[in-house]
Design an enzyme around this catalytic site. Structure first.
Site, PDB file in Angstrom:
ATOM      1  N   HIS A 140      21.853  20.494   9.974  1.00 44.98           N
ATOM      2  CA  HIS A 140      21.093  19.341  10.433  1.00 44.98           C
ATOM      3  C   HIS A 140      21.535  18.090   9.681  1.00 44.98           C
ATOM      4  O   HIS A 140      22.099  18.184   8.581  1.00 44.98           O
ATOM      5  CB  HIS A 140      19.595  19.525  10.178  1.00 44.98           C
ATOM      6  N   ASP A 193      11.690  19.074  11.435  1.00 46.23           N
ATOM      7  CA  ASP A 193      12.518  19.903  12.300  1.00 46.23           C
ATOM      8  C   ASP A 193      11.573  20.631  13.241  1.00 46.23           C
ATOM      9  O   ASP A 193      10.975  21.641  12.872  1.00 46.23           O
ATOM     10  CB  ASP A 193      13.333  20.879  11.454  1.00 46.23           C
ATOM     11  N   TYR A 204       7.808  21.962  10.009  1.00 51.58           N
ATOM     12  CA  TYR A 204       8.967  22.801  10.290  1.00 51.58           C
ATOM     13  C   TYR A 204       8.554  23.885  11.274  1.00 51.58           C
ATOM     14  O   TYR A 204       7.892  24.859  10.911  1.00 51.58           O
ATOM     15  CB  TYR A 204       9.503  23.409   8.991  1.00 51.58           C
TER      16      TYR A 204
END
Length: 261
Positions: A252, A149, A106
């Site tokens: 998302h 992500d 992330y």
């Protein structure tokens, strides 16, 4: 054959029901989550174990960040990297019995101003990307998959308007260069774009849009990468756009790919 899904869930406890829905709908072998926003002991892992995902490797912190790997198959905790030296739960790795390693990452969003001198959050983001580059240059990945992500939309067709997004955090040239350097340093392949090389692809739509689907100003921030020795094992990439329209959604949506391991 192994199906892997990655999803920035934007609070695992708040959206536990959406994870359950995804599991029942798609049944991926491995589900990697980011932005869990909970310490490890507060994550609802028992819920997912009851649905056939008894194996989990997680890193969490209260209210922020947090990454989790949920699996139908046995996993071994393969450690975590303190990305950028931030002391935050932004990476965790797990090893499968076949020896393949999954990295769940992330990357910081970076705030609104693409200036590392004026915006410490943007400076942190660039530092994390540089850390990924240096780590995988020093330890080249073998039989590895990286998902997460990454908060960068690198290609022109990964944003709704390349021209209008060049000065917007997530698509600026310096971020794209940082992500590209990290990918090249590890010999990674962008699995999604290898499978779907042309056309607009998005995995994120802002909450600020009155009608996200009608405006469709998306960005492809969520990625699946394969190490050089697994690039031919990856296929069947998908982005589950419809999940953005679920009730109380994350901004998302899940991204999936299959691997012949």
């Amino acid at each position: 054959m192994l199906t892997i899904a990655t999803w920035n869930i934007n609070s695992l406890r708040l959206r536990e029901g959406l994870v359950v829905r995804l599991i029942r709908q798609e049944a991926p072998d491995i589900l990697c989550l980011q932005e869990c926003k909970a310490p490890a002991e507060k994550m609802p892992l028992a819920t997912f174990a009851a649905l056939g995902y008894p194996h989990a490797v997680v890193r969490g912190e209260k209210g922020y960040n947090g990454v989790a790997i949920l699996s139908r198959r046995p996993l071994e905790d393969a450690g975590s990297i303190d990305l950028g030296g931030l002391g935050q739960a932004r990476h965790v790795a797990a090893r499968l019995p076949c020896g393949a390693v999954i990295h769940n990452v992330y990357v910081p969003a970076g705030g609104d101003l693409p200036d590392p001198d004026a915006n410490p959050k943007f400076a942190q983001k660039l530092r994390v990307l540089a850390h990924l580059r240096d780590h995988f240059r020093a330890e080249p990945p073998r039989r590895a998959i990286l998902v997460g992500d990454l908060n960068v939309a690198p290609l022109e067709d990964d944003v709704w308007s390349h021209r209008q997004m060049l000065d917007v955090v997530s698509h600026t040239p310096v971020e794209v260069a940082g992500l590209t350097d990290a990918m090249e340093a590890g010999g990674w392949t962008d699995v999604t774009r290898a499978d779907l090389p042309s056309g607009k692809l998005y995995s994120w739509w802002s909450y600020r849009a009155a009608d996200w689907a009608a405006s469709d100003r998306g960005r492809r921030l969520d990625h699946v990468w394969a190490s050089r020795d697994l690039m031919r094992a990856a296929h069947d990439s998908r982005i589950l756009r419809d999940c953005r329209g679920w009730e109380s959604p994350s901004d998302h949506v899940p991204v999936l790919a299959r691997f012949d391991l």
